[in-house]
Design an enzyme around this catalytic site. Structure first.
Site: not given
Length: 290
Positions: A279, A229, A204
């Site tokens: 993502q 996110s 991430d």
């Protein structure tokens, strides 16, 4: 082992409260104001692994629903969706203050042989000789407000070296392609499942910033930027030893309508593609109230 590496392993050492019910530490991750997304992904994957002792995860798909509160623990509830002959599926829900903050589906598979191919690793400079991200942060820390300085420059669990770094405060408009080398900051001797969780934690990092690059913005230089996110998907292709250098090769094919879409491929030093990531993140201007 350094204190920071030990803290990351402690963060992943979730507590079992009951069958399929676990509790994880909310504090101690990348940020102090809210819980870092990779923190929740990694703890949720660890909770799922605690219920699947004999298979390795090959994919996970997660949604971030609410910001996490670092002042309180996170409760993880694991649902046994399926236990099949080759594949096992788990659903994990993360809860704080009585509400879902995150959910994830993860699939696990027995090891098997099949046809194989992969894309080649990009030809980029190796990690030796590149500056660590913390070194670069220390160089500019005195240019930041005092309230941000200590947290910004503190030592991290994950070592990151950018292949072609942009200025952290005033980046130029750049191509969306982005390559970093990263690893756990010190050698560790842990089971393979934990290396998966560590990579999930780090996956991430830097990915959402790929969608900033074509616009010359960062969270440091653009007070109007609102980012977070929204979801995170990861496919694990092979064995991982994340205390060794891995190349994270990222791009952002699209940004628009307040969202940025980002992709990443993760290679080990031998050039093996060990994971792929996708993502979508929130990338919008702060909305002002009338």
């Amino acid at each position: 082992m350094t204190n920071v590496a030990r803290q990351l392993l402690e963060l992943l050492d979730i507590e079992q409260l009951e069958i399929d019910l676990f509790r994880g530490i909310g504090s101690g991750g990348e940020t102090t104001t809210r819980i870092f997304g990779g923190h929740v992904i990694a703890q949720a994957l660890m909770a799922a692994y605690r219920t699947v002792p004999d298979r390795m995860c090959h994919s996970l798909h997660a949604y971030f629903i609410r910001p996490g509160d670092p002042k309180v623990p996170i409760i993880y509830q694991v649902d046994h969706s399926r236990d099949g002959g080759s594949f096992t599926t788990r659903r994990v829900v993360a809860i704080q203050h009585g509400k879902q903050i995150f959910n994830m589906a993860a699939s696990f598979q027995t090891d098997e042989e099949s046809w194989e191919h992969q894309h080649k690793m990009p030809e980029v400079d190796g990690p030796d000789g590149l500056k660590d991200l913390r070194e670069r942060r220390l160089e500019i820390a005195d240019r930041l407000p005092e309230a941000l300085r200590e947290d910004f420059a503190r030592e991290r669990d994950i070592e990151i070296r950018d292949v072609a770094p942009l200025d952290l405060i005033h980046p130029e408009i750049a191509d969306d392609h982005h390559n970093i080398w990263f690893r756990v900051s010190r050698p560790i001797d842990v089971p393979p499942a934990l290396h998966h969780c560590l990579l999930a934690y780090a996956s991430d990092m830097a990915l959402l910033s790929s969608s900033y690059r074509p616009h010359g913005i960062t969270w440091l230089n653009h007070k109007e930027l609102m980012s977070a996110s929204l979801d995170h998907a990861m496919w694990l292709h092979g064995p991982i030893k994340f205390d060794e250098w891995h190349l994270y090769s990222m791009d952002s094919p699209f940004a628009g309508k307040g969202r940025g879409f980002n992709r990443g491929m993760i290679f080990n030093m031998a050039g093996d593609l060990v994971a792929s990531v996708a993502q979508e993140g929130l990338v919008r201007r702060l909305r002002t109230k009338d």
